[in-house]
Scaffold this active site. Structure first.
Site, PDB file in Angstrom:
ATOM      1  N   HIS A 157       0.829  -1.211   0.000  1.00 45.64           N
ATOM      2  CA  HIS A 157       0.000   0.000   0.000  1.00 45.64           C
ATOM      3  C   HIS A 157       0.857   1.251   0.000  1.00 45.64           C
ATOM      4  O   HIS A 157       2.078   1.194   0.199  1.00 45.64           O
ATOM      5  CB  HIS A 157      -0.942   0.000   1.218  1.00 45.64           C
ATOM      6  CG  HIS A 157      -0.235  -0.028   2.533  1.00 45.64           C
ATOM      7  ND1 HIS A 157       0.337   1.094   3.102  1.00 45.64           N
ATOM      8  CD2 HIS A 157      -0.001  -1.053   3.398  1.00 45.64           C
ATOM      9  CE1 HIS A 157       0.879   0.773   4.256  1.00 45.64           C
ATOM     10  NE2 HIS A 157       0.700  -0.534   4.462  1.00 45.64           N
ATOM     11  N   CYS A 173       3.056  -4.961   6.587  1.00 46.14           N
ATOM     12  CA  CYS A 173       2.800  -4.646   5.176  1.00 46.14           C
ATOM     13  C   CYS A 173       4.034  -4.065   4.495  1.00 46.14           C
ATOM     14  O   CYS A 173       5.016  -3.725   5.138  1.00 46.14           O
ATOM     15  CB  CYS A 173       1.647  -3.646   5.057  1.00 46.14           C
ATOM     16  SG  CYS A 173       0.060  -4.306   5.606  1.00 46.14           S
TER      17      CYS A 173
END
Length: 197
Positions: A157, A173
């Site tokens: 992301h 992440c």
């Protein structure tokens, strides 16, 4: 010329050759640096251990659906299109610790523009003051775009906090600059293969 002259020349030649060999990798790196590598800011360069182009063949058997390789150690994300004509190299943020790191093969299962975010139960244990929900926008830790992976809670992301890129700074992440995730978002599709090493 005395009899020691040949030995001194040999010693000098040896020292000169040694110095040249030590400097050779740096010279070679700058000569072979791709434009993508040259475009990385000096701030990011200080935060990453290695930032270099790679070929896909050691990591994937084919480029079917395209391929994303995330190298945790060098803090870099590589992308190859299915036809092999497009290659991108992006600096990334990676998990803060080995315990938060997931490695292996997965794929992109969902793509979201303007993602919302909710911390996991484990994140809330570590950070009880965090909000339970953050809507899309400038305060959202997922930035402008998110690529959801086949592993629950793991995503590639964007981030609004540019200081995180090139660092061990995430809870699991992989983060990219918003302009880079927007480009990667446009290049990938659901089913693009992903490998984290």
């Amino acid at each position: 010329m005395n009899q020691n002259t040949p030995k001194m020349l040999n010693r000098r030649s040896f020292l000169a050759a040694s110095v040249a060999m030590i400097g050779a990798p740096a010279i070679g790196q700058s000569v072979n640096t791709t434009q993508m590598e040259a475009d990385v800011s000096s701030t990011v360069r200080r935060n990453i251990s290695s930032f270099r182009s790679l070929t896909w063949q050691p990591y994937f058997s084919s480029l079917r659906n395209g391929a994303v390789l995330v190298d945790i150690d060098s803090r870099a994300l590589h992308f190859w299109s299915a036809d092999g004509k497009t290659y991108r190299l992006y600096p990334s943020s990676v998990p803060m610790s080995e315990g938060l790191t997931r490695r292996g093969r997965t794929s992109i299962t969902r793509k979201v523009v303007g993602p919302s975010w909710s911390p996991t139960a484990n994140m809330l244990k570590r950070n009880p003051d965090w909000p339970r929900y953050v809507p899309p926008g400038p305060d959202n830790p997922l930035g402008t775009h998110a690529l959801y992976l086949g592993w629950k809670y793991y995503r590639i992301h964007g981030t609004h906090d540019k200081r995180k890129i090139g660092r061990k700074s995430s809870s699991g992440c992989i983060g990219l600059y918003n302009q880079h995730i927007a480009e990667l978002f446009s290049l990938t599709k659901v089913g693009t293969q992903v490998l984290l090493i």
